[in-house]
Design a protein around this motif. Sequence first.
Motif, PDB file in Angstrom:
ATOM      1  N   ALA A 279       0.831  -1.211   0.000  1.00 44.55           N
ATOM      2  CA  ALA A 279       0.000   0.000   0.000  1.00 44.55           C
ATOM      3  C   ALA A 279       0.862   1.256   0.000  1.00 44.55           C
ATOM      4  O   ALA A 279       0.536   2.240  -0.687  1.00 44.55           O
ATOM      5  CB  ALA A 279      -0.921  -0.007   1.219  1.00 44.55           C
ATOM      6  N   ARG A 280       1.965   1.223   0.742  1.00 45.29           N
ATOM      7  CA  ARG A 280       2.838   2.405   0.792  1.00 45.29           C
ATOM      8  C   ARG A 280       3.498   2.644  -0.568  1.00 45.29           C
ATOM      9  O   ARG A 280       3.602   3.795  -1.025  1.00 45.29           O
ATOM     10  CB  ARG A 280       3.894   2.217   1.891  1.00 45.29           C
ATOM     11  N   ARG A 281       3.936   1.592  -1.231  1.00 49.37           N
ATOM     12  CA  ARG A 281       4.584   1.750  -2.538  1.00 49.37           C
ATOM     13  C   ARG A 281       3.607   2.262  -3.584  1.00 49.37           C
ATOM     14  O   ARG A 281       3.916   3.158  -4.363  1.00 49.37           O
ATOM     15  CB  ARG A 281       5.154   0.400  -2.980  1.00 49.37           C
ATOM     16  N   MET A 282       2.411   1.706  -3.579  1.00 51.07           N
ATOM     17  CA  MET A 282       1.429   2.051  -4.597  1.00 51.07           C
ATOM     18  C   MET A 282       0.885   3.471  -4.422  1.00 51.07           C
ATOM     19  O   MET A 282       0.454   4.092  -5.392  1.00 51.07           O
ATOM     20  CB  MET A 282       0.276   1.045  -4.550  1.00 51.07           C
ATOM     21  N   ALA A 283       0.907   3.994  -3.214  1.00 53.52           N
ATOM     22  CA  ALA A 283       0.318   5.305  -2.949  1.00 53.52           C
ATOM     23  C   ALA A 283       0.929   6.405  -3.814  1.00 53.52           C
ATOM     24  O   ALA A 283       0.250   7.382  -4.152  1.00 53.52           O
ATOM     25  CB  ALA A 283       0.476   5.657  -1.470  1.00 53.52           C
TER      26      ALA A 283
ATOM     27  N   LYS B 122      -1.074   7.388  -7.049  1.00 50.05           N
ATOM     28  CA  LYS B 122      -2.450   7.891  -7.017  1.00 50.05           C
ATOM     29  C   LYS B 122      -2.584   9.165  -7.846  1.00 50.05           C
ATOM     30  O   LYS B 122      -1.814  10.099  -7.698  1.00 50.05           O
ATOM     31  CB  LYS B 122      -2.889   8.170  -5.583  1.00 50.05           C
ATOM     32  N   ARG B 123      -3.590   9.179  -8.716  1.00 50.34           N
ATOM     33  CA  ARG B 123      -3.857  10.342  -9.559  1.00 50.34           C
ATOM     34  C   ARG B 123      -4.912  11.232  -8.921  1.00 50.34           C
ATOM     35  O   ARG B 123      -5.800  10.750  -8.207  1.00 50.34           O
ATOM     36  CB  ARG B 123      -4.341   9.885 -10.941  1.00 50.34           C
ATOM     37  N   PRO B 124      -4.846  12.546  -9.186  1.00 49.91           N
ATOM     38  CA  PRO B 124      -5.875  13.456  -8.668  1.00 49.91           C
ATOM     39  C   PRO B 124      -7.270  13.032  -9.146  1.00 49.91           C
ATOM     40  O   PRO B 124      -7.436  12.534 -10.258  1.00 49.91           O
ATOM     41  CB  PRO B 124      -5.481  14.813  -9.266  1.00 49.91           C
ATOM     42  N   GLY B 125      -8.244  13.205  -8.281  1.00 50.45           N
ATOM     43  CA  GLY B 125      -9.617  12.894  -8.653  1.00 50.45           C
ATOM     44  C   GLY B 125     -10.016  11.449  -8.446  1.00 50.45           C
ATOM     45  O   GLY B 125     -11.166  11.077  -8.696  1.00 50.45           O
ATOM     46  N   ARG B 126      -9.084  10.616  -8.018  1.00 50.82           N
ATOM     47  CA  ARG B 126      -9.388   9.212  -7.748  1.00 50.82           C
ATOM     48  C   ARG B 126      -9.618   9.005  -6.252  1.00 50.82           C
ATOM     49  O   ARG B 126      -9.037   9.695  -5.420  1.00 50.82           O
ATOM     50  CB  ARG B 126      -8.247   8.298  -8.210  1.00 50.82           C
ATOM     51  N   ILE B 127     -10.457   8.035  -5.936  1.00 52.90           N
ATOM     52  CA  ILE B 127     -10.658   7.611  -4.551  1.00 52.90           C
ATOM     53  C   ILE B 127      -9.895   6.304  -4.362  1.00 52.90           C
ATOM     54  O   ILE B 127     -10.101   5.351  -5.118  1.00 52.90           O
ATOM     55  CB  ILE B 127     -12.154   7.418  -4.242  1.00 52.90           C
ATOM     56  N   TRP B 128      -9.036   6.273  -3.354  1.00 44.41           N
ATOM     57  CA  TRP B 128      -8.217   5.082  -3.107  1.00 44.41           C
ATOM     58  C   TRP B 128      -8.539   4.483  -1.738  1.00 44.41           C
ATOM     59  O   TRP B 128      -8.711   5.209  -0.744  1.00 44.41           O
ATOM     60  CB  TRP B 128      -6.726   5.428  -3.191  1.00 44.41           C
ATOM     61  N   ILE B 129      -8.603   3.155  -1.721  1.00 42.48           N
ATOM     62  CA  ILE B 129      -8.896   2.383  -0.517  1.00 42.48           C
ATOM     63  C   ILE B 129      -7.736   1.424  -0.268  1.00 42.48           C
ATOM     64  O   ILE B 129      -7.280   0.749  -1.186  1.00 42.48           O
ATOM     65  CB  ILE B 129     -10.197   1.566  -0.693  1.00 42.48           C
ATOM     66  N   ALA B 130      -7.269   1.368   0.970  1.00 40.30           N
ATOM     67  CA  ALA B 130      -6.249   0.394   1.361  1.00 40.30           C
ATOM     68  C   ALA B 130      -6.941  -0.788   2.034  1.00 40.30           C
ATOM     69  O   ALA B 130      -7.730  -0.596   2.972  1.00 40.30           O
ATOM     70  CB  ALA B 130      -5.239   1.017   2.313  1.00 40.30           C
ATOM     71  N   ALA B 131      -6.677  -1.985   1.546  1.00 41.37           N
ATOM     72  CA  ALA B 131      -7.317  -3.183   2.092  1.00 41.37           C
ATOM     73  C   ALA B 131      -6.272  -4.189   2.548  1.00 41.37           C
ATOM     74  O   ALA B 131      -5.206  -4.317   1.944  1.00 41.37           O
ATOM     75  CB  ALA B 131      -8.218  -3.819   1.035  1.00 41.37           C
ATOM     76  N   SER B 132      -6.590  -4.893   3.616  1.00 42.67           N
ATOM     77  CA  SER B 132      -5.768  -5.954   4.222  1.00 42.67           C
ATOM     78  C   SER B 132      -4.638  -5.363   5.060  1.00 42.67           C
ATOM     79  O   SER B 132      -3.993  -4.397   4.659  1.00 42.67           O
ATOM     80  CB  SER B 132      -5.196  -6.909   3.186  1.00 42.67           C
ATOM     81  N   GLY B 133      -4.452  -5.942   6.229  1.00 44.85           N
ATOM     82  CA  GLY B 133      -3.341  -5.566   7.094  1.00 44.85           C
ATOM     83  C   GLY B 133      -3.596  -4.382   7.992  1.00 44.85           C
ATOM     84  O   GLY B 133      -2.696  -3.953   8.719  1.00 44.85           O
ATOM     85  N   ILE B 134      -4.808  -3.829   7.977  1.00 44.29           N
ATOM     86  CA  ILE B 134      -5.126  -2.669   8.825  1.00 44.29           C
ATOM     87  C   ILE B 134      -5.641  -3.203  10.161  1.00 44.29           C
ATOM     88  O   ILE B 134      -6.714  -3.786  10.236  1.00 44.29           O
ATOM     89  CB  ILE B 134      -6.199  -1.768   8.182  1.00 44.29           C
ATOM     90  N   ALA B 135      -4.856  -2.986  11.231  1.00 43.22           N
ATOM     91  CA  ALA B 135      -5.211  -3.589  12.509  1.00 43.22           C
ATOM     92  C   ALA B 135      -5.264  -2.595  13.666  1.00 43.22           C
ATOM     93  O   ALA B 135      -5.653  -2.970  14.766  1.00 43.22           O
ATOM     94  CB  ALA B 135      -4.221  -4.701  12.850  1.00 43.22           C
ATOM     95  N   SER B 136      -4.887  -1.338  13.451  1.00 43.86           N
ATOM     96  CA  SER B 136      -4.851  -0.371  14.549  1.00 43.86           C
ATOM     97  C   SER B 136      -5.206   1.016  14.025  1.00 43.86           C
ATOM     98  O   SER B 136      -5.194   1.271  12.817  1.00 43.86           O
ATOM     99  CB  SER B 136      -3.456  -0.332  15.178  1.00 43.86           C
ATOM    100  N   ARG B 137      -5.503   1.916  14.955  1.00 40.13           N
ATOM    101  CA  ARG B 137      -5.768   3.305  14.582  1.00 40.13           C
ATOM    102  C   ARG B 137      -4.525   3.914  13.934  1.00 40.13           C
ATOM    103  O   ARG B 137      -4.636   4.717  13.000  1.00 40.13           O
ATOM    104  CB  ARG B 137      -6.153   4.104  15.835  1.00 40.13           C
TER     105      ARG B 137
END
Length: 256
Positions: free
Chosen positions: A196-200, A203-218
């Motif tokens: 997710a960090r590499r792909m970020a 990101k192009r302007p005007g797109r909505i991006w969602i990070a999935a998997s591995g999110i376990a804390s605030r």
Amino acid sequence: MLEKFRAAQATAIKRLKDLEAAQRLPAPYDGKRPPFSDALLAAGPVAVIAEYKRASPSAGDINLGLAPGEVAAMYAASGAAAISVLTEETYFKGSVDYLEPISAAGLPMLRKDFLLHPLQVVETAATKASALLLIVRMLTDAELAEMLRLTYDAGLEAVVEVFDEADLARAESAGAHIIQVNSRDLNTLTTDLAVARRMAALKRPGRIWIAASGIASRADVLAMAAIGYNAVLVGTSIMSEPDPGQALARLTGKAD
């Protein structure tokens, strides 16, 4: 794993083809759907999409005793911007039927499944879901473009899942507006947020991006927001807790 998921869709697709042949396909839902992307953007700086997930190949059974409507109410009270509903039956013990009780929470719903056939878009359009998931690697370029066109024509939004740069290029070429980056390697079932960090950076302007998997804390949620993600999708980390609503509140900041 993707090929196993593909093979498992054969029964569902045959059932829909049989319904089509008998002219018994469900009619499109004609009510108002809560806008999916608007809900994500309104929940900034980062929205949390909470998932109703009963099982997975990596985790096995997950809190099977919790009813879909019960979990949806917990999620709505704990700050979820939207609810992802796993409808795949073979490996995730899901069902399209779960969309109806979950809709009572009033949040936009994402139908999460391994959708391969245009009739599955028709099926989704007959429910109260606001969006559906398309996985780039499971579709050819022509299939992805057609599935997106049908989804948009049906008044639904499409979350297009990618795993790497090549997937992203194909998704954007096909006309995807909402990109979901999955940090789980579906061959090994291991998760690494470095994806997710590499792909970020792409990101192009005007797109909505969602990070999935591995999110376990605030801290994970805020880290994804800091690098440009508009939302995160969480499933196992909250569904495996005795109280998924309380676990979600810790991620959304509602428990602070």
